[in-house]
Scaffold this active site. Sequence first.
Site, PDB file in Angstrom:
ATOM      1  N   LYS A  10      66.017  35.433  57.073  1.00  0.00           N
ATOM      2  CA  LYS A  10      64.902  35.732  56.172  1.00  0.00           C
ATOM      3  C   LYS A  10      64.152  37.005  56.605  1.00  0.00           C
ATOM      4  O   LYS A  10      64.323  37.488  57.734  1.00  0.00           O
ATOM      5  CB  LYS A  10      63.970  34.513  56.117  1.00  0.00           C
ATOM      6  N   TYR A  50      65.781  29.841  44.591  1.00  0.00           N
ATOM      7  CA  TYR A  50      64.921  28.703  44.948  1.00  0.00           C
ATOM      8  C   TYR A  50      64.491  27.889  43.730  1.00  0.00           C
ATOM      9  O   TYR A  50      63.467  27.204  43.790  1.00  0.00           O
ATOM     10  CB  TYR A  50      63.702  29.198  45.718  1.00  0.00           C
ATOM     11  N   ASN A 113      60.036  31.001  58.211  1.00  0.00           N
ATOM     12  CA  ASN A 113      60.777  30.191  59.171  1.00  0.00           C
ATOM     13  C   ASN A 113      62.180  30.725  59.478  1.00  0.00           C
ATOM     14  O   ASN A 113      63.090  29.970  59.799  1.00  0.00           O
ATOM     15  CB  ASN A 113      60.786  28.718  58.742  1.00  0.00           C
ATOM     16  N   HIS A 116      67.561  30.290  56.520  1.00  0.00           N
ATOM     17  CA  HIS A 116      67.869  29.279  55.506  1.00  0.00           C
ATOM     18  C   HIS A 116      69.260  28.724  55.785  1.00  0.00           C
ATOM     19  O   HIS A 116      70.131  29.454  56.243  1.00  0.00           O
ATOM     20  CB  HIS A 116      67.875  29.902  54.105  1.00  0.00           C
ATOM     21  N   GLU A 127      75.195  27.899  46.351  1.00  0.00           N
ATOM     22  CA  GLU A 127      74.461  28.967  47.044  1.00  0.00           C
ATOM     23  C   GLU A 127      75.406  30.088  47.489  1.00  0.00           C
ATOM     24  O   GLU A 127      75.042  31.266  47.393  1.00  0.00           O
ATOM     25  CB  GLU A 127      73.710  28.391  48.252  1.00  0.00           C
TER      26      GLU A 127
HETATM   27  P1  ATP Z   1      65.813  26.211  53.716  1.00  0.00           P
HETATM   28  O1  ATP Z   1      66.113  25.641  52.342  1.00  0.00           O
HETATM   29  O2  ATP Z   1      65.143  27.576  53.683  1.00  0.00           O
HETATM   30  O3  ATP Z   1      66.970  26.158  54.642  1.00  0.00           O
HETATM   31  P2  ATP Z   1      64.654  23.719  54.407  1.00  0.00           P
HETATM   32  O4  ATP Z   1      65.821  23.105  53.703  1.00  0.00           O
HETATM   33  O5  ATP Z   1      64.408  23.324  55.831  1.00  0.00           O
HETATM   34  O6  ATP Z   1      64.724  25.282  54.392  1.00  0.00           O
HETATM   35  P3  ATP Z   1      63.130  23.260  52.006  1.00  0.00           P
HETATM   36  O7  ATP Z   1      62.371  21.995  51.829  1.00  0.00           O
HETATM   37  O8  ATP Z   1      64.419  23.446  51.271  1.00  0.00           O
HETATM   38  O9  ATP Z   1      63.330  23.472  53.575  1.00  0.00           O
HETATM   39  O10 ATP Z   1      62.149  24.453  51.653  1.00  0.00           O
HETATM   40  C1  ATP Z   1      62.646  25.731  51.350  1.00  0.00           C
HETATM   41  C2  ATP Z   1      61.771  26.760  51.995  1.00  0.00           C
HETATM   42  O11 ATP Z   1      60.481  26.709  51.391  1.00  0.00           O
HETATM   43  C3  ATP Z   1      61.505  26.533  53.495  1.00  0.00           C
HETATM   44  O12 ATP Z   1      62.508  27.022  54.320  1.00  0.00           O
HETATM   45  C4  ATP Z   1      60.213  27.303  53.680  1.00  0.00           C
HETATM   46  O13 ATP Z   1      60.451  28.714  53.774  1.00  0.00           O
HETATM   47  C5  ATP Z   1      59.483  26.992  52.377  1.00  0.00           C
HETATM   48  N1  ATP Z   1      58.621  25.806  52.512  1.00  0.00           N
HETATM   49  C6  ATP Z   1      59.015  24.510  52.587  1.00  0.00           C
HETATM   50  N2  ATP Z   1      57.965  23.683  52.714  1.00  0.00           N
HETATM   51  C7  ATP Z   1      56.867  24.473  52.718  1.00  0.00           C
HETATM   52  C8  ATP Z   1      55.454  24.237  52.798  1.00  0.00           C
HETATM   53  N3  ATP Z   1      54.961  23.002  52.917  1.00  0.00           N
HETATM   54  N4  ATP Z   1      54.629  25.313  52.765  1.00  0.00           N
HETATM   55  C9  ATP Z   1      55.108  26.573  52.625  1.00  0.00           C
HETATM   56  N5  ATP Z   1      56.420  26.868  52.540  1.00  0.00           N
HETATM   57  C10 ATP Z   1      57.283  25.844  52.585  1.00  0.00           C
HETATM   58 MG    MG Z   2      66.428  23.696  51.746  1.00  0.00          MG
END
Ligand code: ATP
Ligand code: MG
Length: 139
Positions: A10, A50, A113, A116, A127
């Site tokens: 990211k 997303y 974070n 992804h 994806e």
């Molecule tokens: P990713 O899909 O990026 O691998 P993930 O599967 O761990 O991460 P998801 O629940 O799919 O998490 O959320 C997608 C992305 O949205 C997260 O990686 C983060 O960047 C963002 N995100 C998720 N939860 C929050 C939150 N509570 N506040 C802000 N951003 C969030």
């Molecule tokens: Mg995810």
Amino acid sequence: MLERTLSIIKPDAVSKGHIGDILARFEKEGLQIVALRMLHLSKSEAEGFYTVHRERPFFNDLVEFMTSGRVVVLALEGQDAISRYRSIMGATDPAKADQGTLRKLYAANVQNNAVHGSDAPETAKTEIAYFFSELDITG
Ligand code: ATP
Ligand code: MG
């Protein structure tokens, strides 16, 4: 099972200079890089990627973050690549991520974070296809 998964390094991790560290970790862990490109996502590209999160309260901020700089997008291949890569990434929130995970090492907070990773075989397929054509993926 031999699987493929989609990884994104990211904008936060790219701008902090962690591309090399993260690629080295994939190689060390035996996740083979089978496709790789760098891009700067447009708003509509990030929204499309997303789309499952479009009703979530953090959606607009997430799109803004994901379009804030360049990203590196990869397809990784290996035994149980989807779950193995998710354990290497660590929990979504770096404060809850295990020691040594990519998010513990490189992420600032739950939004910024670092990486992804796909969460299931079906999402991995869609994806990977979002960013790569079959011709881009090396055999
Ligand atoms: P990713 O899909 O990026 O691998 P993930 O599967 O761990 O991460 P998801 O629940 O799919 O998490 O959320 C997608 C992305 O949205 C997260 O990686 C983060 O960047 C963002 N995100 C998720 N939860 C929050 C939150 N509570 N506040 C802000 N951003 C969030
Ligand atoms: Mg995810």
